[in-house]
Motif scaffolding. Structure first.
Motif, mmCIF file in Angstrom:
data_model
loop_
_atom_site.group_PDB
_atom_site.id
_atom_site.type_symbol
_atom_site.label_atom_id
_atom_site.label_comp_id
_atom_site.label_asym_id
_atom_site.label_seq_id
_atom_site.Cartn_x
_atom_site.Cartn_y
_atom_site.Cartn_z
ATOM 1 N N CYS A 110 0.841 -1.207 0.000
ATOM 2 C CA CYS A 110 0.000 0.000 0.000
ATOM 3 C C CYS A 110 0.872 1.252 0.000
ATOM 4 O O CYS A 110 0.615 2.189 -0.761
ATOM 5 N N MET A 113 2.276 1.923 -3.380
ATOM 6 C CA MET A 113 1.277 2.412 -4.326
ATOM 7 C C MET A 113 0.885 3.866 -4.085
ATOM 8 O O MET A 113 0.354 4.523 -4.978
ATOM 9 N N LYS A 116 3.820 7.754 -6.348
ATOM 10 C CA LYS A 116 3.737 7.508 -7.791
ATOM 11 C C LYS A 116 5.062 7.048 -8.391
ATOM 12 O O LYS A 116 5.087 6.220 -9.292
ATOM 13 N N ALA A 119 5.543 3.410 -7.197
ATOM 14 C CA ALA A 119 4.572 2.557 -7.886
ATOM 15 C C ALA A 119 5.007 2.305 -9.327
ATOM 16 O O ALA A 119 4.941 1.166 -9.816
#
Length: 168
Positions: A110, A113, A116, A119
């Motif tokens: 989490c 993510m 950015k 991720a």
């Protein structure tokens, strides 16, 4: 599950009336009733039209996980659904520690993510497609572009640049 009754706790689901109604309809098709609770900062939110609002803490507050854990236990919640980004990591902290289904990834993923840049790297490392990325500074041939802050959600801070003069 308690006989034919289920209870869902929405975290930050204040405006998710249609989702709650779809869940209630799906439960009814299976001969079940679904009680909808939503953990919110204020009680006068749209979800109150189809469920009960539980006034709670901010998702960044130190005691929020324990407070929600108490709600899950006292209200006999079967399912916990996070609806806003800060609630996802809180839900990840609850998963596996409460007697309710919490469909989220683990906390470490989490956190990746919600950055950015991290991720993007994670998706590329796992050979998953990602949108083209243009790094600042860039030239006019890259326009138009959408500039997004590395951290954040809900479209806050997004800037659409169609001309070089649009760049902040």
């Amino acid at each position: 599950m308690k006989s034919n009754n289920l209870c869902v706790l929405m975290l930050g689901g204040a405006k998710r009336v249609s989702v709650a109604r779809h869940l209630q309809a799906a439960a009814a098709r299976r001969g079940l009733t679904l009680d909808v609770l939503s953990y919110e900062l204020e009680c006068s939110v749209p979800i109150a039209s189809v469920g009960r609002v539980i006034k709670g803490l901010r998702f960044a507050d130190a005691g929020v996980v324990d407070d929600i854990r108490h709600v899950i236990s006292s209200e006999q919640v079967d399912l916990v659904l996070p609806f806003v980004d800060p609630a996802v990591e809180v839900a990840a902290s609850l998963a596996g520690t409460v007697n309710a289904f919490v469909p989220v990834s683990d906390g470490a993923l989490c956190r990746v993510m919600f950055d950015k840049g991290e991720a993007d790297g994670w998706f590329r490392a796992h050979s998953l497609p990602v949108p083209d990325r243009v790094e600042l500074p860039f030239g006019a041939s890259s326009l138009p572009v959408i500039l997004k802050p590395r951290h954040g959600s809900a479209s806050k801070g997004i800037v659409v640049c169609r001309r070089m003069s649009d760049i902040p």
